[in-house]
Write an enzyme that holds these catalytic residues in place. Structure first.
Site, PDB file in Angstrom:
ATOM      1  N   GLU A   1       0.881  -1.179   0.000  1.00  0.00           N
ATOM      2  CA  GLU A   1       0.000   0.000   0.000  1.00  0.00           C
ATOM      3  C   GLU A   1       0.906   1.213   0.000  1.00  0.00           C
ATOM      4  O   GLU A   1       1.795   1.327   0.844  1.00  0.00           O
ATOM      5  CB  GLU A   1      -0.926  -0.020   1.219  1.00  0.00           C
ATOM      6  CG  GLU A   1      -1.859  -1.246   1.272  1.00  0.00           C
ATOM      7  CD  GLU A   1      -2.673  -1.478  -0.001  1.00  0.00           C
ATOM      8  OE1 GLU A   1      -3.005  -0.502  -0.700  1.00  0.00           O
ATOM      9  OE2 GLU A   1      -2.940  -2.647  -0.326  1.00  0.00           O
TER      10      GLU A   1
ATOM     11  N   CYS B   1      -1.505   8.765   4.355  1.00  0.00           N
ATOM     12  CA  CYS B   1      -1.585   8.443   2.929  1.00  0.00           C
ATOM     13  C   CYS B   1      -2.931   8.903   2.372  1.00  0.00           C
ATOM     14  O   CYS B   1      -3.070   9.185   1.195  1.00  0.00           O
ATOM     15  CB  CYS B   1      -1.403   6.950   2.718  1.00  0.00           C
ATOM     16  SG  CYS B   1      -2.454   5.997   3.794  1.00  0.00           S
TER      17      CYS B   1
HETATM   18  P1  NAD Z   1       9.133   5.234   2.880  1.00  0.00           P
HETATM   19  O1  NAD Z   1       8.834   4.632   1.560  1.00  0.00           O
HETATM   20  O2  NAD Z   1      10.188   6.253   2.976  1.00  0.00           O
HETATM   21  O3  NAD Z   1       9.564   4.071   3.904  1.00  0.00           O
HETATM   22  C1  NAD Z   1       8.744   2.961   4.131  1.00  0.00           C
HETATM   23  C2  NAD Z   1       9.618   1.795   4.544  1.00  0.00           C
HETATM   24  O4  NAD Z   1      10.439   1.418   3.438  1.00  0.00           O
HETATM   25  C3  NAD Z   1      10.562   2.127   5.688  1.00  0.00           C
HETATM   26  O5  NAD Z   1      10.659   1.018   6.558  1.00  0.00           O
HETATM   27  C4  NAD Z   1      11.875   2.370   4.980  1.00  0.00           C
HETATM   28  O6  NAD Z   1      13.011   2.128   5.793  1.00  0.00           O
HETATM   29  C5  NAD Z   1      11.788   1.364   3.858  1.00  0.00           C
HETATM   30  N1  NAD Z   1      12.641   1.677   2.703  1.00  0.00           N
HETATM   31  C6  NAD Z   1      13.058   2.893   2.291  1.00  0.00           C
HETATM   32  N2  NAD Z   1      13.827   2.767   1.184  1.00  0.00           N
HETATM   33  C7  NAD Z   1      13.873   1.452   0.894  1.00  0.00           C
HETATM   34  C8  NAD Z   1      14.484   0.682  -0.116  1.00  0.00           C
HETATM   35  N3  NAD Z   1      15.198   1.269  -1.069  1.00  0.00           N
HETATM   36  N4  NAD Z   1      14.306  -0.652  -0.128  1.00  0.00           N
HETATM   37  C9  NAD Z   1      13.551  -1.249   0.822  1.00  0.00           C
HETATM   38  N5  NAD Z   1      12.939  -0.576   1.820  1.00  0.00           N
HETATM   39  C10 NAD Z   1      13.099   0.759   1.851  1.00  0.00           C
HETATM   40  O7  NAD Z   1       7.751   5.769   3.467  1.00  0.00           O
HETATM   41  P2  NAD Z   1       7.470   6.543   4.831  1.00  0.00           P
HETATM   42  O8  NAD Z   1       8.014   7.914   4.724  1.00  0.00           O
HETATM   43  O9  NAD Z   1       7.838   5.729   6.011  1.00  0.00           O
HETATM   44  O10 NAD Z   1       5.865   6.591   4.803  1.00  0.00           O
HETATM   45  C11 NAD Z   1       5.185   7.503   4.013  1.00  0.00           C
HETATM   46  C12 NAD Z   1       4.684   6.876   2.737  1.00  0.00           C
HETATM   47  O11 NAD Z   1       3.873   5.754   3.038  1.00  0.00           O
HETATM   48  C13 NAD Z   1       3.782   7.815   1.951  1.00  0.00           C
HETATM   49  O12 NAD Z   1       4.062   7.698   0.583  1.00  0.00           O
HETATM   50  C14 NAD Z   1       2.378   7.310   2.271  1.00  0.00           C
HETATM   51  O13 NAD Z   1       1.416   7.630   1.306  1.00  0.00           O
HETATM   52  C15 NAD Z   1       2.615   5.849   2.384  1.00  0.00           C
HETATM   53  N6  NAD Z   1       1.589   5.179   3.178  1.00  0.00           N
HETATM   54  C16 NAD Z   1       0.620   4.496   2.509  1.00  0.00           C
HETATM   55  C17 NAD Z   1      -0.403   3.875   3.210  1.00  0.00           C
HETATM   56  C18 NAD Z   1      -1.479   3.129   2.486  1.00  0.00           C
HETATM   57  O14 NAD Z   1      -2.213   2.369   3.126  1.00  0.00           O
HETATM   58  N7  NAD Z   1      -1.628   3.298   1.184  1.00  0.00           N
HETATM   59  C19 NAD Z   1      -0.438   3.968   4.598  1.00  0.00           C
HETATM   60  C20 NAD Z   1       0.582   4.663   5.252  1.00  0.00           C
HETATM   61  C21 NAD Z   1       1.592   5.271   4.520  1.00  0.00           C
END
Ligand code: NAD
Length: 542
Positions: free
Chosen positions: A293, A327
């Site tokens: 998501e 989100c």
């Molecule tokens: P992010 O993508 O920066 O990080 C999410 C996770 O991915 C973290 O654990 C991070 O360490 C990891 N990560 C980062 N780079 C990576 C890589 N290259 N390879 C593997 N893992 C990696 O997101 P965030 O800032 O923690 O959260 C915000 C984002 O999440 C927003 O885009 C928001 O819309 C989305 N979000 C979506 C939902 C939904 O249900 N659609 C819910 C909550 C948040």
């Protein structure tokens, strides 16, 4: 073995406490907040049920008070990633063979512990570590997580009771096996409940997990671990590591036993994950399940039949609660020209009353954004808009990171249909408004549908039913969660299963059976009571 064909306790959504003046919950939350703020919590990794420390110690500070240190966590390396995978694989057989009622009991116990003695611990940790006010913490870290824990058990039983037909002489059965291998949970900073659920949902279905939380949610991760330990989760079922995301993915996605990823986070990261899994497809024993998501560019559309105050309230709550870091947050609004003056007047009047600061002060509607990187990115966006002739900031636009990462609720107005702030997910307290001519409502529906790559949430405000029907039809794929006369945030487990399509994710609907079913690999079993004894069919007879 027993002969119980059990039902499960009937869950009800956890009531949200008010935290009004003089309430017990308010006093308890503040006490817990002060207690945590006055110490430095030690946060080791949790692998195979053991607290694991490393030599690389990192500080945790509240986003609203970045000079204060409230926690220390231990950053892991390659050997910790491998140890977490090994622990998950070692525990797998015993966990998947445990009676489903026993697995369910552990998570139901966790739900009741969270509703009781852990409630304020979880809320306070979320307020401090992720800068949420008490109400935002309560609806996320307490209520939503309790609901996930309870309703998942109900959904699990419903899935297990889904059985095939049997014709005469035959008994067909469906066994909902867990996946073969281990599941990798990669979780975001913004919801404590989502972070926990990305591990809990596959674990409940009999899978074992390697969990890499966001660096910015480690403070409340500690309380999740404590809660699961106290609920009796066996060692090695969920293994938590604080490791570099790229290094972790590199090891996990090259492991033959990698069975699935449960991801929530940004779209770019998810697309990279998908690509990596695709490139490594020949390594795996199974086709991994990919559930993700991701981002949103969520909209509020108001028709001229809408009520001004209702629209303004939805804009403020939808766009600025938790600093727009949901989100589902409303980040673009389409408002009718005939009502704009009225809406603007009310919106600006209300925005002026909003205060921003430390969540300890309950009069603050807004708190800090999550970290300096996010603050800088949002400030750059605001500065760019300030210099731009095709848009105007009509409220806010000030930022201050001297004590915490504070950004004013900021409202942009633009006439440019494809202005970048109408298209890109910014993930902060920035709302962009586009005013449409009342006569161009149908055109505006088309515009909303095509402006951004996302399809997560959206809302229509109108009294006119024809207009609502038209919006439902035209915006069918613009939002996986669509709201009529309500803000586009605040989905409740079991009531509004959550997720979107397009660039917003695989739409596997957390908070419903649809998500849990992804963590199973069903086996069909056919038993023939009277097997044939001759290969010749009647049609072969002369
Ligand atoms: P992010 O993508 O920066 O990080 C999410 C996770 O991915 C973290 O654990 C991070 O360490 C990891 N990560 C980062 N780079 C990576 C890589 N290259 N390879 C593997 N893992 C990696 O997101 P965030 O800032 O923690 O959260 C915000 C984002 O999440 C927003 O885009 C928001 O819309 C989305 N979000 C979506 C939902 C939904 O249900 N659609 C819910 C909550 C948040």
């Amino acid at each position: 073995m027993n002969n119980i064909i059990s039902t499960t306790p009937i869950p009800k959504c956890e009531p949200v406490k008010s935290y009004g003046p003089e309430t017990t919950e308010r006093k308890e939350a503040l006490m817990e907040y002060d207690k945590l703020m006055n110490k430095v919590t030690d946060i080791p990794m949790w692998i195979d049920g053991k607290n694991i420390k490393s030599k690389r110690i990192k500080n945790i500070s509240p986003p609203h008070n970045h000079k204060q240190i409230v926690g220390k966590y231990y950053e892991g390396d390659k050997k910790h990633i491998n140890a977490a995978i090994e622990a998950a694989l070692k525990r797998k057989k015993k966990w998947e063979e445990m009676a489903w009622e026993d697995r369910a009991s552990i998570f139901l116990k966790a739900a009741d512990l969270l509703a009781g003695p852990y409630r304020q611990k979880m809320n306070a940790a979320t307020m401090i570590g992720q800068s949420k006010n008490i109400f935002q913490a309560e609806i996320d870290a307490a209520c939503e997580l309790i609901d996930f824990l309870k309703f998942n058990v109900k959904f699990m039983r419903e899935i297990y009771t889904g059985q095939p037909e049997s014709s005469s002489g035959i008994w067909n059965k469906m066994e909902y096996r867990p996946l073969e291998g281990f599941v990798f949970a990669i979780t975001p900073f913004n919801f404590t409940s989502i972070a926990a659920n990305l591990c809990i949902a596959p674990a409940l279905m009999g899978n074992t997990i390697v969990w890499k939380p966001s660096e910015s949610q480690i403070y409340s991760t500690k309380v999740i671990i404590d809660l699961l330990k106290e609920a009796g989760l066996p060692d090695g079922v969920i293994n938590v590591i604080y490791t570099d995301p790229i290094m972790t993915s590199d090891i996990v996605f090259k492991h033959p036993e990698f069975a699935g990823v449960h991801f929530t986070g940004s779209t770019t990261v998810f697309k990279n994950i998908w690509k990596t899994i695709g490139q490594n497809i020949n390594i795996y024993k199974n086709y991994p399940k990919i559930v993700g998501e991701t981002g949103g560019k969520d909209f509020i559309l108001a028709h001229n039949s809408a009520n001004t105050k209702e629209v303004v309230t939805a804009l403020i709550r939808g766009a600025f609660e938790y600093q727009g870091q949901k989100c589902s947050a409303a980040s673009r609004a389409y408002l009718p020209k005939s009502k704009w003056k009225m809406i603007q007047k009310e919106l600006l009047k209300e925005l002026k009353t909003i205060s921003i600061g430390d969540p300890k002060d309950f009069s603050n509607f807004m708190n800090a954004v999550i970290h300096e990187q996010s603050f800088n990115k949002l400030r750059n966006v605001i500065n760019k808009v300030k210099k731009d002739k095709s848009a105007k900031i009509i409220f806010g636009g000030n930022t201050d990171k001297s004590v915490g990462y504070f950004i004013e609720p900021t409202v942009i107005i633009t006439k440019k249909k494809d202005y970048f702030t109408l298209q890109q997910e910014l993930f902060g307290p920035i709302l962009t408004i586009y005013i449409y001519n009342d006569t161009e409502f149908d055109k505006t529906l088309k515009l909303i549908n095509h402006t951004s790559e996302y399809g997560l949430t959206g809302a229509i405000f109108a009294k006119n039913r024809d207009v609502i029907s038209a919006a439902l039809k035209e915006l069918r794929f613009s939002a996986g969660n669509f709201y009529i006369n309500d803000k586009p945030t605040g989905a409740v487990v079991s009531q509004q299963p959550f997720g979107g399509g397009r660039a917003s994710g695989t739409n596997d609907k957390a908070g419903s059976y649809l998500n849990l079913i992804r963590w199973t690999s069903p086996r069909t079993i056919k038993e023939n009571f009277v097997p044939a004894t001759n290969y010749r069919y009647d049609f072969l007879k002369k």
